[in-house]
Design an enzyme around this catalytic site. Structure first.
Site, PDB file in Angstrom:
ATOM      1  N   GLY A 109      63.499 138.915  56.693  1.00  0.00           N
ATOM      2  CA  GLY A 109      62.674 137.739  56.431  1.00  0.00           C
ATOM      3  C   GLY A 109      62.678 137.215  55.009  1.00  0.00           C
ATOM      4  N   GLU A 120      58.754 140.554  49.536  1.00  0.00           N
ATOM      5  CA  GLU A 120      58.504 140.557  50.983  1.00  0.00           C
ATOM      6  C   GLU A 120      58.174 139.138  51.416  1.00  0.00           C
ATOM      7  OE1 GLU A 120      58.994 141.607  53.806  1.00  0.00           O
ATOM      8  OE2 GLU A 120      57.537 143.116  54.406  1.00  0.00           O
ATOM      9  N   ASP A 121      58.588 138.775  52.620  1.00  0.00           N
ATOM     10  CA  ASP A 121      58.321 137.426  53.113  1.00  0.00           C
ATOM     11  C   ASP A 121      56.834 137.198  53.366  1.00  0.00           C
ATOM     12  OD1 ASP A 121      58.338 139.226  55.229  1.00  0.00           O
ATOM     13  OD2 ASP A 121      59.510 137.964  56.575  1.00  0.00           O
ATOM     14  N   ASP A 151      51.059 140.649  56.646  1.00  0.00           N
ATOM     15  CA  ASP A 151      50.201 140.296  57.768  1.00  0.00           C
ATOM     16  C   ASP A 151      49.118 141.374  57.874  1.00  0.00           C
ATOM     17  OD1 ASP A 151      49.517 138.884  60.127  1.00  0.00           O
ATOM     18  OD2 ASP A 151      50.729 140.213  61.350  1.00  0.00           O
ATOM     19  N   LYS A 187      48.466 136.752  54.663  1.00  0.00           N
ATOM     20  CA  LYS A 187      47.399 136.362  55.595  1.00  0.00           C
ATOM     21  C   LYS A 187      46.215 137.289  55.360  1.00  0.00           C
ATOM     22  CE  LYS A 187      50.386 135.081  59.501  1.00  0.00           C
ATOM     23  NZ  LYS A 187      50.838 135.602  60.813  1.00  0.00           N
ATOM     24  N   PHE A 210      50.605 132.381  63.334  1.00  0.00           N
ATOM     25  CA  PHE A 210      52.024 132.706  63.248  1.00  0.00           C
ATOM     26  C   PHE A 210      52.812 131.590  62.561  1.00  0.00           C
ATOM     27  CE2 PHE A 210      56.372 133.232  64.763  1.00  0.00           C
ATOM     28  CZ  PHE A 210      56.551 134.591  64.587  1.00  0.00           C
ATOM     29  N   VAL A 211      53.659 131.963  61.616  1.00  0.00           N
ATOM     30  CA  VAL A 211      54.470 130.974  60.894  1.00  0.00           C
ATOM     31  C   VAL A 211      55.966 131.220  61.091  1.00  0.00           C
ATOM     32  CG1 VAL A 211      52.773 130.338  59.132  1.00  0.00           C
ATOM     33  CG2 VAL A 211      54.231 132.340  58.770  1.00  0.00           C
ATOM     34  N   ASP A 218      61.326 134.238  61.275  1.00  0.00           N
ATOM     35  CA  ASP A 218      61.864 133.916  62.596  1.00  0.00           C
ATOM     36  C   ASP A 218      60.822 133.977  63.706  1.00  0.00           C
ATOM     37  OD1 ASP A 218      61.614 136.814  62.449  1.00  0.00           O
ATOM     38  OD2 ASP A 218      62.692 136.848  64.345  1.00  0.00           O
ATOM     39  N   ARG A 254      64.997 130.796  61.297  1.00  0.00           N
ATOM     40  CA  ARG A 254      65.044 131.240  59.900  1.00  0.00           C
ATOM     41  C   ARG A 254      65.643 130.171  58.981  1.00  0.00           C
ATOM     42  NH1 ARG A 254      63.967 136.817  59.883  1.00  0.00           N
ATOM     43  NH2 ARG A 254      64.793 137.979  61.640  1.00  0.00           N
TER      44      ARG A 254
END
Ligand code: 5GP
Ligand code: MG
Length: 181
Positions: free
Chosen positions: A49, A103-104, A107, A135, A156-157, A163, A169
């Site tokens: 990600g 990190e992307d 969560d 988040k 959710f994004v 993805d 992506r």
């Protein structure tokens, strides 16, 4: 900004435009350039990600620095204590290095909270976390975040490296799951 995106059974709506993402990443890079001047930091980007975030951020880093890419694999431990996380591809010696994890998205915080102790065990000089998205309302396992581009709602994004079932992506903007879904 583009219109809705449909992938499989889900519809996503535009959330963070490309220009804003790029602006925030440049700001973050400037902070890191200041904080790490002369420290030769090692960035560790977590695949898949974070690849776009890592690339754009690293292009804006103008101090001496290294980057490597790892994958985290999760498997069931022998005990019933949950999953064990292993890093694939971490060839660099991080002992006595200033390490910045890229990190992307954070969560629940589960992945990083399980993985960070393994890195700390190798005694880096310092260990900090830079994330594109966080988040806060989804936190179950608190992780100290040092650098963050966007705090976002618990929805959710998709896009800019993130993805949905492998796809999406390559979107330049970040989308979020449509309210009604
Ligand atoms: P955590 O362990 O913090 O719950 O989540 C870690 C991973 O879950 C992230 O690195 C990311 O790969 C995935 N993830 C969490 N939230 C989202 C989301 O909203 N969209 C996408 N595409 N992936 C997510
Ligand atoms: Mg990830």
């Amino acid at each position: 900004m583009s219109a809705l995106v449909t992938l499989f059974d889900k519809t996503f709506e535009p959330f963070l435009p490309e220009s804003l993402i790029q602006e925030k990443i440049k700001e973050l890079a400037e902070e890191i350039n200041k904080d790490y001047a002369g420290k030769k930091p090692l960035f560790i980007a977590i695949l898949n990600g974070s690849f776009m975030f890592a690339a754009d951020l690293f292009k804006a880093i103008n101090i001496e620095a290294e980057i490597c890419f790892i994958k985290l694999a999760s498997y069931k431990g022998a005990k019933s204590t949950g999953n064990v996380i292993t890093a694939i591809g971490l060839d660099n010696d991080i002992n006595n290095r200033h390490v910045i994890i890229l990190e992307d998205i954070i969560d629940t915080g589960k992945t990083l909270s399980q993985f960070l102790p393994q890195l700390e065990h190798q005694q880096p000089s310092s260990l900090k976390i830079a994330v594109l998205l966080h988040k806060p309302d989804a936190t179950i396992h608190p992780v100290h975040i040092d650098y963050c581009c966007f705090s976002i709602p618990n929805r959710f994004v998709l896009g800019y490296g993130l993805d949905y079932d492998g796809f999406g992506r390559n979107l330049k903007e970040i989308y979020q799951l449509k309210e009604s879904e």
